[in-house]
Each structure stands twice: as structure tokens, then as C-alpha cells.
Design a protein around this motif. Structure first.
Motif, mmCIF file in Angstrom:
data_model
loop_
_atom_site.group_PDB
_atom_site.id
_atom_site.type_symbol
_atom_site.label_atom_id
_atom_site.label_comp_id
_atom_site.label_asym_id
_atom_site.label_seq_id
_atom_site.Cartn_x
_atom_site.Cartn_y
_atom_site.Cartn_z
ATOM 1 N N GLU A 164 -7.115 9.352 0.947
ATOM 2 C CA GLU A 164 -6.754 9.490 2.347
ATOM 3 C C GLU A 164 -5.981 10.782 2.584
ATOM 4 O O GLU A 164 -5.455 11.401 1.661
ATOM 5 C CB GLU A 164 -5.878 8.312 2.779
ATOM 6 C CG GLU A 164 -6.569 6.983 2.642
ATOM 7 C CD GLU A 164 -5.598 5.852 2.899
ATOM 8 O OE1 GLU A 164 -6.040 4.714 2.923
ATOM 9 O OE2 GLU A 164 -4.410 6.129 3.085
ATOM 10 N N ASP A 221 -7.602 -1.989 0.331
ATOM 11 C CA ASP A 221 -8.677 -1.031 0.062
ATOM 12 C C ASP A 221 -9.507 -0.752 1.311
ATOM 13 O O ASP A 221 -9.812 0.402 1.635
ATOM 14 C CB ASP A 221 -9.604 -1.574 -1.032
ATOM 15 C CG ASP A 221 -8.896 -1.778 -2.359
ATOM 16 O OD1 ASP A 221 -7.939 -1.030 -2.630
ATOM 17 O OD2 ASP A 221 -9.297 -2.682 -3.111
ATOM 18 N N MET A 222 -9.881 -1.813 2.023
ATOM 19 C CA MET A 222 -10.817 -1.691 3.139
ATOM 20 C C MET A 222 -10.132 -1.305 4.442
ATOM 21 O O MET A 222 -10.788 -0.876 5.387
ATOM 22 C CB MET A 222 -11.577 -3.006 3.313
ATOM 23 C CG MET A 222 -12.345 -3.424 2.065
ATOM 24 S SD MET A 222 -13.005 -5.100 2.136
ATOM 25 C CE MET A 222 -14.393 -4.855 3.241
ATOM 26 N N GLY A 223 -8.811 -1.474 4.484
ATOM 27 C CA GLY A 223 -8.089 -1.136 5.699
ATOM 28 C C GLY A 223 -7.613 0.298 5.744
ATOM 29 O O GLY A 223 -7.395 0.849 6.824
ATOM 30 N N GLY A 224 -7.440 0.911 4.554
ATOM 31 C CA GLY A 224 -6.904 2.262 4.529
ATOM 32 C C GLY A 224 -5.537 2.293 5.184
ATOM 33 O O GLY A 224 -4.662 1.482 4.882
ATOM 34 N N SER A 241 -4.349 -0.967 6.961
ATOM 35 C CA SER A 241 -4.391 -2.134 6.085
ATOM 36 C C SER A 241 -3.666 -3.334 6.686
ATOM 37 O O SER A 241 -4.106 -4.479 6.527
ATOM 38 C CB SER A 241 -3.789 -1.789 4.718
ATOM 39 O OG SER A 241 -2.459 -1.327 4.862
ATOM 40 N N ASN A 289 -15.170 -0.860 -1.104
ATOM 41 C CA ASN A 289 -15.343 0.578 -0.887
ATOM 42 C C ASN A 289 -15.724 0.905 0.551
ATOM 43 O O ASN A 289 -15.852 2.076 0.911
ATOM 44 C CB ASN A 289 -16.415 1.119 -1.838
ATOM 45 C CG ASN A 289 -16.033 0.930 -3.293
ATOM 46 O OD1 ASN A 289 -14.944 1.312 -3.702
ATOM 47 N ND2 ASN A 289 -16.912 0.317 -4.070
ATOM 48 N N THR A 290 -15.913 -0.131 1.368
ATOM 49 C CA THR A 290 -16.232 0.054 2.783
ATOM 50 C C THR A 290 -14.959 -0.017 3.609
ATOM 51 O O THR A 290 -14.150 -0.919 3.426
ATOM 52 C CB THR A 290 -17.205 -1.042 3.259
ATOM 53 O OG1 THR A 290 -18.412 -0.963 2.506
ATOM 54 C CG2 THR A 290 -17.516 -0.883 4.739
ATOM 55 N N GLN A 291 -14.772 0.920 4.507
ATOM 56 C CA GLN A 291 -13.588 0.890 5.362
ATOM 57 C C GLN A 291 -13.907 0.145 6.648
ATOM 58 O O GLN A 291 -14.833 0.490 7.379
ATOM 59 C CB GLN A 291 -13.094 2.296 5.694
ATOM 60 C CG GLN A 291 -11.782 2.279 6.476
ATOM 61 C CD GLN A 291 -11.133 3.639 6.558
ATOM 62 O OE1 GLN A 291 -11.390 4.508 5.737
ATOM 63 N NE2 GLN A 291 -10.281 3.822 7.554
ATOM 64 N N GLU A 294 -5.642 8.010 -4.278
ATOM 65 C CA GLU A 294 -5.927 7.815 -2.865
ATOM 66 C C GLU A 294 -6.729 8.997 -2.339
ATOM 67 O O GLU A 294 -6.426 10.152 -2.613
ATOM 68 C CB GLU A 294 -4.624 7.691 -2.062
ATOM 69 C CG GLU A 294 -3.855 6.416 -2.346
ATOM 70 C CD GLU A 294 -4.514 5.190 -1.759
ATOM 71 O OE1 GLU A 294 -5.539 5.345 -1.065
ATOM 72 O OE2 GLU A 294 -4.026 4.082 -1.998
ATOM 73 N N LYS A 304 -13.770 1.774 10.824
ATOM 74 C CA LYS A 304 -13.883 3.228 10.873
ATOM 75 C C LYS A 304 -15.060 3.610 11.757
ATOM 76 O O LYS A 304 -16.184 3.161 11.544
ATOM 77 C CB LYS A 304 -14.081 3.799 9.469
ATOM 78 C CG LYS A 304 -14.146 5.314 9.432
ATOM 79 C CD LYS A 304 -14.270 5.825 8.005
ATOM 80 C CE LYS A 304 -14.291 7.344 7.971
ATOM 81 N NZ LYS A 304 -14.399 7.863 6.585
ATOM 82 N N LYS A 320 0.825 -1.206 0.000
ATOM 83 C CA LYS A 320 0.000 0.000 0.000
ATOM 84 C C LYS A 320 0.862 1.260 0.000
ATOM 85 O O LYS A 320 0.555 2.238 -0.688
ATOM 86 C CB LYS A 320 -0.925 0.022 1.212
ATOM 87 C CG LYS A 320 -1.794 1.275 1.258
ATOM 88 C CD LYS A 320 -2.590 1.383 2.518
ATOM 89 C CE LYS A 320 -3.469 2.630 2.451
ATOM 90 N NZ LYS A 320 -2.679 3.871 2.325
#
Length: 454
Positions: free
Chosen positions: A236, A379-382, A385, A445-447, A234, A450, A151
Motif C-alpha cells: 500500500e 488483507d482484503m480491506g487494505g 480493513s 488477494n482481492t481487495q 505491504e 476497490k 493492521k
């Protein structure tokens, strides 16, 4: 050399010095390519980890003869590794986020290498169980920290390929270990082989620490253009501090359970190939152990080729559709369904070679899906991750702890009752189908973790 003599610089030192030199124009539009130095370092780490992980299985019978162990006691060694691997998945990812992958990954490699040396030095079951348990603790951090490095160092459009290369390297390491250990065992003995393999991890740790940096912005060889290329797409914040991970939210999210569950069943399907498949071939077709072992490599090669293709597939789909759900989830649903269907189809063949050939085609499809959970976890961990990857991989460990004994008992039952050997393959196919269905509940697309807005 006298004090007045010019110093001698080796070629490797010149190369490392060149990597560390800042670019003459940090705003140059042409990105540097340090990320392509990072990728083989990560891939080699994966291969070397499996070199020390699977050498124990190849030397199984030789060690039993020397040490007086039985198969049940050897099972304790496998269980000790799996337990350590399970326990330290999440802590291993947390360590990478806290102290940086540049520091944590080499330390883990040195620890598991030292554990391999200890395993080669002792003869008691208790000492080996402890060494393999700590070995599992150390290797548990490889996957989550590898995901974090991917990442941090690769743009979103290349993460699938990077993940596939790393996961393919794991399978390559397995195949190399099986082949190399089998050829060296008679002449060199298992203790010498284990000690030699451990040196690979130590050498890698030193090289990785001096070449790698946790973030591209910290590497003097990476210019601003490369850093911007990596960060492209990104959403973020630009700071490197991980966002707080909200565990209650993660536990309540269906995506957490779906992402973790798919790996549980997919790992169960793969474990059949590397554990009971040779025995299955012997019992069903009456072939020799050597022939069964040779045929067992076919599905592993299928997984390797599929894993390499999988990265191109998911990255290509993402570029065409701009949809992470199609590229990650869609690929997994189709590929794992095909793996299950080919496994079922193999039971309608008449020879061992034909069955393995059809299963290997299914293994190729399962390999295509391998980069998907890596990419989805990223993707989901941001910025968490590594932690999300640790959660997912922890669940996958349960396949070795819980499902493998179930398959063993099933095979014993079929053998004792002269039952239908195809049942074992059907169960394996069901694992892949269940994994495919669980991917329907994953949304990249879901984190995960969070905290919901108040």
C-alpha cells in the motif's frame, strides 16, 4: 509537600515516560518493541468487553426472580444487544478510520461501561432494553477497530498470531465471566457485580489513551526500524488516508458475500455452545443443571486453545507458502470441516461426558479457524480493513438474531415430540460445513470495495 521539595515520580509514570522517550538513534537497525505493549492492551479490551457482555446471561435467573421478568422478556434484552451490535458494526469501523483508534476505542469502552452501570441501576424492562441496545452499539466498534489496530501495529507475518491472541482473549473473558459471576452472585448480588465489572472498562480506557497511538509513526517510543518492520510486505501507499470505499463494487463482489456468509454459519455453530447446549445435555441425558453447566465449559476451552494455535498455524503456512489463500482459506476449510465431522461423530457416543469430549475436539478445530477471518479482513480491506471487518461481523450478528430462535424452536419441537436429540447436533455440524464451503469463495488477494479501473 513544600514548594522546594523534589517531585515524586511513581514507577508507572517512569514506565510511561520511558515508553514515550525517543530512541537515541532513530535509524538504529534494532527495532523497538512497542507493538508488544499494544498487543496486551488490545487483548485486555477484548476480555473486559466479554466480562460485561456475558454477565447478564449468568445472572439471568437471579434477575428474573428479583424483577419479575420471564424468559421471553429476557430474550428482548438479548435481542436489544444484538440489534445494537448489528447496526453499529460498519459505523463503528468508520469512526475508527475517521477519528483514529486511539480516541474511538476508549470512548466506546466508557460508553459500554456506563451502560452496564445503568443496567445495574434500573428495574424496568424498557430502561434495560435501551441500556442494552446502546451497550450493543458501543461494543460493535470493538472488533473492526481492533482489526485496524492489528493492521497498523503488526507486520503481515504476525497478524495471525496477534488476531488469535485477541480472539482467544474474548473466549477467556467469557469463561472468566461465567465462573466469576457464578461464584460472586450469592454474596454480592448482580447489581454490585455489574457495577464492579464496569470499572474495568473505564480503567482500561484511561490506560489505553495514554499509552496507545493510532499509528506506530505517532508513538515516540517506536523507532524507525520498528515502523519499517511493521510495514514490511505491504504494497500500500505510505500515507494513512483510507482509500475511497466503493460500495457498489463491494456489494457485487462474491468475496464480500463469502467472507460474510462464513461468519454467519460459524457464529451459528458457536452460539449453540453458549446458548442451548446446557439445555440439550439436560434433556438428552437427564443430568443436573450444574453438571450440564460444567460440561458446557469444555467446548469453550477447546475454542480458546484452538484460537491460540490458529495464529501460529496461519502465520506458519504463510511463511512456508507465501500464499494468503492457503494460510487463511485453506486453514479454515480444513478446520471447520473437522469441527463439523467431530460434531457428527459425537452423536455415536453413549454418555454426556463422551459426547462433550468429542464435540470439544471439534470446537478446538473451530477455534483454529477463528483468526482467519480477522487476517483475511485485514488483507482484503487494505486501509479500509476496519470497514470490511464491520461488514463481515454485521452478518455474523444475524446468527444471534435469526438462527438462535430457530434452534430454540427445534429443541422445543424435539422435546415435545420425544424426537431424536441428535438432530440438533447434526444441524450444528451443518453450520460448520457450510462455513467451510463458503471459504472456498474467499480470496485474500482481492481487495473488497476497490473501484475498478476505468
Amino acid at each position: 509537600m513544600s514548594a522546594g521539595s523534589p517531585s515524586v515520580i511513581t514507577a508507572s509514570e517512569l514506565w510511561l515516560q520511558k515508553l514515550s522517550e525517543p530512541t537515541s538513534n532513530p535509524t538504529d537497525a534494532r527495532p523497538t518493541r512497542i507493538r508488544y505493549v499494544v498487543l496486551p492492551l488490545l487483548a485486555f479490551a477484548a476480555a473486559s468487553a466479554y466480562l460485561t457482555r456475558h454477565c447478564l446471561g449468568v445472572a439471568n435467573t437471579t434477575m428474573q426472580e428479583e424483577l419479575g421478568f420471564n424468559n421471553e422478556q429476557f430474550g428482548y434484552l438479548y435481542g436489544a444487544f444484538s440489534a445494537g451490535y448489528l447496526i453499529c458494526q460498519v459505523p463503528g469501523g468508520w469512526l475508527g478510520q475517521k477519528f483514529g483508534t486511539r480516541t474511538v476505542m476508549p470512548v466506546l469502552s466508557v460508553v459500554w461501561s456506563l451502560c452496564t452501570i445503568i443496567t445495574a441501576a434500573v428495574s424496568s424492562l424498557g430502561a434495560m432494553i435501551v441500556s442494552r441496545f446502546v451497550f450493543g452499539l458501543a461494543q460493535a466498534g470493538l472488533v473492526p477497530n481492533g482489526a485496524k489496530a492489528v493492521k497498523d501495529w503488526f507486520p503481515v507475518t504476525f497478524r495471525g498470531k496477534a488476531s488469535s491472541i485477541i480472539t482467544m482473549s474474548m473466549s477467556i473473558g467469557s469463561v472468566i465471566t461465567i465462573w466469576l459471576t457464578a461464584h460472586l452472585l450469592d454474596d454480592h448480588g448482580w447489581r454490585e457485580i455489574f457495577r464492579t465489572y464496569s470499572l474495568v472498562g473505564i480503567v482500561w480506557a484511561v490506560a489505553f489513551y495514554f499509552i496507545f497511538r493510532t499509528r506506530p509513526q505517532e508513538h515516540r517510543g517506536a523507532n524507525e526500524a520498528e515502523c519499517k518492520l511493521i510495514a514490511a510486505g505491504e504494497a500500500e501507499k505510505s500515507d494513512a488516508t483510507p482509500e475511497p470505499f466503493h460500495w457498489p463494487t463491494a456489494v457485487r463482489q462474491g468475496a464480500t458475500w463469502a467472507l460474510s456468509g462464513q461468519l454467519l454459519f460459524k457464529a451459528a455453530g458457536y452460539n449453540f455452545y453458549v446458548t442451548f447446549f446446557p439445555a440439550f445435555l439436560e434433556y438428552k441425558y437427564g443430568i443436573t443443571k450444574t453438571d450440564a453447566g460444567m460440561l458446557t465449559t469444555w467446548p469453550l476451552i477447546g475454542v480458546i486453545v484452538g484460537s491460540l494455535c490458529g495464529g501460529a498455524v496461519i502465520d506458519g503456512l504463510y511463511k512456508r507458502t507465501n500464499s494468503k489463500r492457503i494460510s487463511r482459506c485453506g486453514t479454515s476449510v480444513v478446520a471447520l470441516t473437522m469441527a463439523g465431522l467431530f460434531a457428527v461423530a459425537s452423536t455415536y457416543t453413549g454418555t454426556a461426558a463422551a459426547l462433550v469430549l468429542v464435540i470439544s475436539i471439534g470446537a478446538f478445530f473451530s477455534g483454529i479457524s477463528i483468526p482467519c477471518p480477522w487476517a483475511a479482513s485485514i488483507d482484503m480491506g487494505g486501509k479500509n480493513s476496519a470497514l470490511v471487518m464491520g461488514i463481515m461481523n454485521s452478518t455474523g450478528c444475524l446468527a444471534g438474531i435469526c438462527i438462535s430462535p430457530f434452534i430454540g424452536r427445534l429443541i422445543d419441537h424435539i422435546k415435545a415430540t420425544n424426537g431424536n436429540w441428535d438432530i440438533a447436533v447434526w444441524v450444528n455440524a451443518a453450520f460448520y460445513i457450510l462455513a467451510a464451503l463458503l471459504w472456498l469463495g474467499v480470496n485474500p488477494n482481492t481487495q473488497i470495495g476497490k473501484r475498478p479501473d476505468v
